[in-house]
Design an enzyme around this catalytic site. Structure first.
Site, PDB file in Angstrom:
ATOM      1  CE  LYS A  46       4.135  -5.959   2.218  1.00  0.00           C
ATOM      2  NZ  LYS A  46       5.033  -4.857   2.545  1.00  0.00           N
ATOM      3  CD  GLU A 104      -2.453  -2.353   2.467  1.00  0.00           C
ATOM      4  OE1 GLU A 104      -2.047  -1.493   1.660  1.00  0.00           O
ATOM      5  OE2 GLU A 104      -1.791  -2.768   3.431  1.00  0.00           O
ATOM      6  CD  GLU A 133       7.956   1.874   4.635  1.00  0.00           C
ATOM      7  OE1 GLU A 133       9.076   2.143   4.191  1.00  0.00           O
ATOM      8  OE2 GLU A 133       7.168   1.066   4.078  1.00  0.00           O
ATOM      9  CD  GLU A 188       6.721  -2.415   4.560  1.00  0.00           C
ATOM     10  OE1 GLU A 188       6.712  -3.642   4.710  1.00  0.00           O
ATOM     11  OE2 GLU A 188       7.515  -1.833   3.812  1.00  0.00           O
ATOM     12  CG  ASN A 219      10.763  -1.246   6.178  1.00  0.00           C
ATOM     13  OD1 ASN A 219      10.292  -2.352   5.909  1.00  0.00           O
ATOM     14  ND2 ASN A 219      10.642  -0.212   5.380  1.00  0.00           N
ATOM     15  NE  ARG A 262      14.968  -3.025   5.619  1.00  0.00           N
ATOM     16  CZ  ARG A 262      14.899  -2.008   4.767  1.00  0.00           C
ATOM     17  NH1 ARG A 262      15.804  -1.061   4.782  1.00  0.00           N
ATOM     18  NH2 ARG A 262      13.906  -1.921   3.894  1.00  0.00           N
TER      19      ARG A 262
HETATM   20  P1  ADP Z   1       7.033  -3.070   0.313  1.00  0.00           P
HETATM   21  O1  ADP Z   1       7.122  -3.798   1.606  1.00  0.00           O
HETATM   22  O2  ADP Z   1       7.148  -3.979  -0.872  1.00  0.00           O
HETATM   23  O3  ADP Z   1       7.914  -1.865   0.234  1.00  0.00           O
HETATM   24  P2  ADP Z   1       4.763  -1.396   1.014  1.00  0.00           P
HETATM   25  O4  ADP Z   1       3.528  -1.970   1.597  1.00  0.00           O
HETATM   26  O5  ADP Z   1       5.711  -0.709   1.941  1.00  0.00           O
HETATM   27  O6  ADP Z   1       5.512  -2.550   0.215  1.00  0.00           O
HETATM   28  O7  ADP Z   1       4.368  -0.386  -0.165  1.00  0.00           O
HETATM   29  C1  ADP Z   1       5.316   0.165  -1.029  1.00  0.00           C
HETATM   30  C2  ADP Z   1       4.694   1.285  -1.831  1.00  0.00           C
HETATM   31  O8  ADP Z   1       3.560   0.822  -2.545  1.00  0.00           O
HETATM   32  C3  ADP Z   1       4.161   2.445  -1.015  1.00  0.00           C
HETATM   33  O9  ADP Z   1       5.168   3.366  -0.708  1.00  0.00           O
HETATM   34  C4  ADP Z   1       3.123   3.029  -1.948  1.00  0.00           C
HETATM   35  O10 ADP Z   1       3.720   3.798  -2.955  1.00  0.00           O
HETATM   36  C5  ADP Z   1       2.538   1.812  -2.594  1.00  0.00           C
HETATM   37  N1  ADP Z   1       1.354   1.316  -1.862  1.00  0.00           N
HETATM   38  C6  ADP Z   1       1.334   0.355  -0.915  1.00  0.00           C
HETATM   39  N2  ADP Z   1       0.088   0.148  -0.452  1.00  0.00           N
HETATM   40  C7  ADP Z   1      -0.719   1.010  -1.109  1.00  0.00           C
HETATM   41  C8  ADP Z   1      -2.130   1.286  -1.100  1.00  0.00           C
HETATM   42  N3  ADP Z   1      -2.961   0.623  -0.307  1.00  0.00           N
HETATM   43  N4  ADP Z   1      -2.590   2.255  -1.933  1.00  0.00           N
HETATM   44  C9  ADP Z   1      -1.768   2.926  -2.757  1.00  0.00           C
HETATM   45  N5  ADP Z   1      -0.450   2.701  -2.824  1.00  0.00           N
HETATM   46  C10 ADP Z   1       0.090   1.759  -2.018  1.00  0.00           C
END
Ligand code: ADP
Length: 646
Positions: free
Chosen positions: A93, A177, A252, A266, A268, A270
């Protein structure tokens, strides 16, 4: 496409649908994923042995790990996915955020620096402002994230997060974050080929989540301003171009429901679980695209020719019990009634007779609805969720139906807090009188005993009740039964047979007529008609109505008595609440423990479950070992009750 397929399966999946339906199937190792689906060498060896020329990784396990593309390369196999380089650049990330930022794609405000010292994190955290999220750079699937509300929580959270990240992903790097308070999760599907062409296939909204894991996904994202939509697509393409992306992938973003630009989260690298909604609105087959791209073809369509028609919504039907803290459930599927209807697509890998093991993810099926607009897609999905029935293993179906029928969902008022805000205190099934279900169960049972071989002239069903003036001979005048439902027993008296009977329960008498199809029964009572699907498994009679399964046992009075022993509450032992693998044991023989203290952690379906001491006392025996696979109900630890010394 006319391509012959070879399925790779673990020992637990020997009889699974994917192994049966492929042209050939090869075993790649034991049930434990680490020794089969995560064993790249075994997968590549079986591909070579079977003469396959390409590997498609699906969307779990190694699909986002550079090891398989590298091994494919070395062994002359085609990898159906992006380059190892693209996977690596987005797998961290921290790196992904930096690449995005260099490409002018705005991320969530945060800190992704090399300096991982506490002092630096503390300084950066106050610059970002609280509350914030600490994330494991190598995390995924919602794991490795921790919310920090106040400065004094930061250092302990960092220490814990580092340890967890190291243990789970082999990489302790963290990033910070800003916590977006009303986030929507919106992602853009993109596709690139090996000739430098890139297109987007519109966006999906995946804001309905539980534990940071998606539960409901739809395309296109509703209530999005055209400028915002354009910015999303453009940003996703810019990032993909920056890494020379050459396959299907998803970028995303988080959108603050309060306003502001989309913020990169992030990528993905795939195919994703929710790709089906994009397929329905674009009319394209994304796996076909992946295969064509891997074969070196150009993208099948240019951007102008890719359209988004109508609206599609998907729900993830999981083997979990929302009424019991979403505990994953395993067992044998006794019946699967996939109610097909126009605009409904059901993707699944299970059917009647499948076993749901504790080894893998709990997803059983995806139910996807497509309609000319969002309202019709929601209506179709809601109807489908009232008709699909899975028997034998508990599912979240009624919960999903509760979500899609909720006025807030209909109004497309979506944020990632939808579930906790809409169902505060957890989701509960509507209690429901279950009267219709009970009548259906009785008629299913009547028919089952009527068609049993033991209804010959010697059977008690034929010989009981020798004297009668009003009934045909050879039938008992009154059949007395006990109906067990959710641990309670109700007596009932029945006359007639499955096609027409009279039953008295709780002092009320109903006259019921029923008609049977292969797996459904139509009841007529007081001029009302009800249709329910059913399954029978030994003494268990399961019926489904409005998306909820009710399970009954009907016991004739002559056999009644005994019944199921009530669960031994407070018994001085720690018992496996589900099949799983012992992850850790917190105690030793002789140790004193307090009531509620965690004794054993069990890993089942990718989740950790803490098993607590039911009573205070001293550990008498430890009957399991770390790494052992245990059955549901297995006694893991015994406790000698007695208050521990202060
Ligand atoms: P992973 O790789 O574990 O799926 P992500 O970074 O894609 O993690 O985040 C997954 C979920 O977590 C997001 O869809 C959102 O619901 C929540 N999330 C992630 N970052 C934030 C943020 N900075 N503020 C609020 N919610 C977040």
């Amino acid at each position: 496409m006319g391509i012959a397929t070879v399925a790779a399966f673990s020992d637990a999946d020997r009889a699974s649908m994917h192994a049966r339906e492929s042209d050939e199937a090869v075993g790649i190792g034991p049930a434990e994923a680490a020794q089969s689906y995560l064993n790249a060498d075994a997968i590549v060896a079986s591909a070579l042995a079977s003469g396959a020329d390409a590997i498609h990784p699906g969307y779990g396990f190694l699909s986002e790990n550079p090891i398989l593309p590298k091994l494919c390369d070395r062994n002359g196999l085609v990898w159906i996915g992006p380059s190892a380089r693209a996977i690596e650049s987005m797998g961290s990330k921290i790196r992904a955020r930096r690449i995005a930022s260099d490409a002018g794609v705005v991320g969530v405000p945060g800190y992704d620096g090399e300096d991982q010292s506490d002092a630096r994190f503390a300084a950066e955290a106050s610059a970002i402002g609280y509350p914030l999220l600490v994330k494991a750079s190598a995390g995924g699937g919602g794991r490795g994230m921790r919310r920090i509300a106040r400065p004094d929580e930061l250092l302990p959270a960092l220490a814990l997060a580092r340890r967890e990240a190291e243990a789970a992903f082999g990489d302790p790097s963290l990033l910070l974050e800003k916590l977006i308070l009303r986030p929507r999760h919106i992602e853009v599907q993109i596709a690139g080929d090996k000739h430098g062409n890139l297109v987007h296939l519109y966006e999906r909204e995946c804001s309905i989540q539980r534990n940071y894991q998606k539960l409901v996904e739809e395309a296109p994202a509703p209530r999005l301003r055209p400028e915002t939509r354009a910015t999303l697509h453009e940003a996703a393409l810019r990032l993909a171009a920056a890494i020379g992306y050459d396959s299907l992938g998803t970028v995303e973003f988080i959108l603050d429901a309060e306003g502001g630009p989309p913020l990169f989260l992030e990528m993905n690298t795939r195919l994703q679980v929710e790709h089906g909604v994009t397929e329905l609105v674009t009319g394209l087959d994304l796996v076909e695209w992946q295969i064509r791209i891997a074969a070196g073809e150009r993208l099948p369509l240019t951007q102008e020719r890719i359209e988004c028609r109508g609206s599609a919504i998907e729900v993830r039907l999981n083997a979990e019990d929302p009424a019991a803290g979403y505990r994953p459930c395993s067992g044998t599927i006794v019946g699967f009634h996939a109610a097909t209807a126009p605009g409904i697509r059901i993707d699944t890998g299970i059917g009647a007779g499948s076993t749901v093991t504790p080894y893998y993810d709990s997803m059983l099926a995806k139910v996807i609805a497509h309609g000319e607009d969002r309202t019709s897609a929601v209506a179709r999905l809601s109807a489908a969720l009232g008709r699909v029935a899975i028997f034998g293993v508990r599912t979240n179906q009624a919960f999903l139906r509760g979500i899609v029928r909720h006025p807030r969902f209909l109004a497309a008022d979506l944020t990632t807090h939808f579930i906790e805000e809409t169902f505060p205190g957890g989701w509960r099934a509507e209690p429901g009188a279950n009267a219709v279900e009970r009548l259906a169960a009785i008629s299913v049972w009547m028919r089952a005993i009527g068609s049993r071989a033991d209804t010959g002239p010697q059977s008690p069903w034929q010989t009981l009740g020798g004297f009668r003036v009003s009934e045909r001979a050879g039938r008992p005048a009154i059949l007395r039964v006990r109906i067990e439902y959710r641990g309670a027993t109700t007596p009932a008296a029945i006359t007639g047979d499955a096609s027409r009977f009279e039953v008295t329960v709780d002092g009320a008498t109903s006259v019921v007529e029923s008609r049977f199809d292969s797996d459904s029964v139509t009841l007529v009572r007081d001029g009302h008609t009800y249709r329910l699907v059913f399954a029978i498994d030994g003494a268990r009679i399961m019926v489904s109505r409005d998306g909820a399964v009710s399970e009954f046992a009907i016991i004739p009075e002559v056999e009644a008595g005994g019944g199921q022993a009530a669960a031994a509450r407070g018994a001085p032992r720690v018992v496996a609440t589900m099949p799983g693998v012992v992850n850790s044991i917190a105690v030793e023989v002789g140790q004193e423990v307090g009531e509620g203290e965690t004794i054993v952690v069990l890993e089942a379906m990718k989740l950790m479950h803490s098993l607590a001491a039911p009573v205070a006392g001293r550990i008498k025996a430890v009957l399991c070992t770390v790494g052992e696979t245990v059955a549901s109900g297995a006694i893991l630890v015994e406790i000698e009750p007695g208050a521990p010394a202060a």
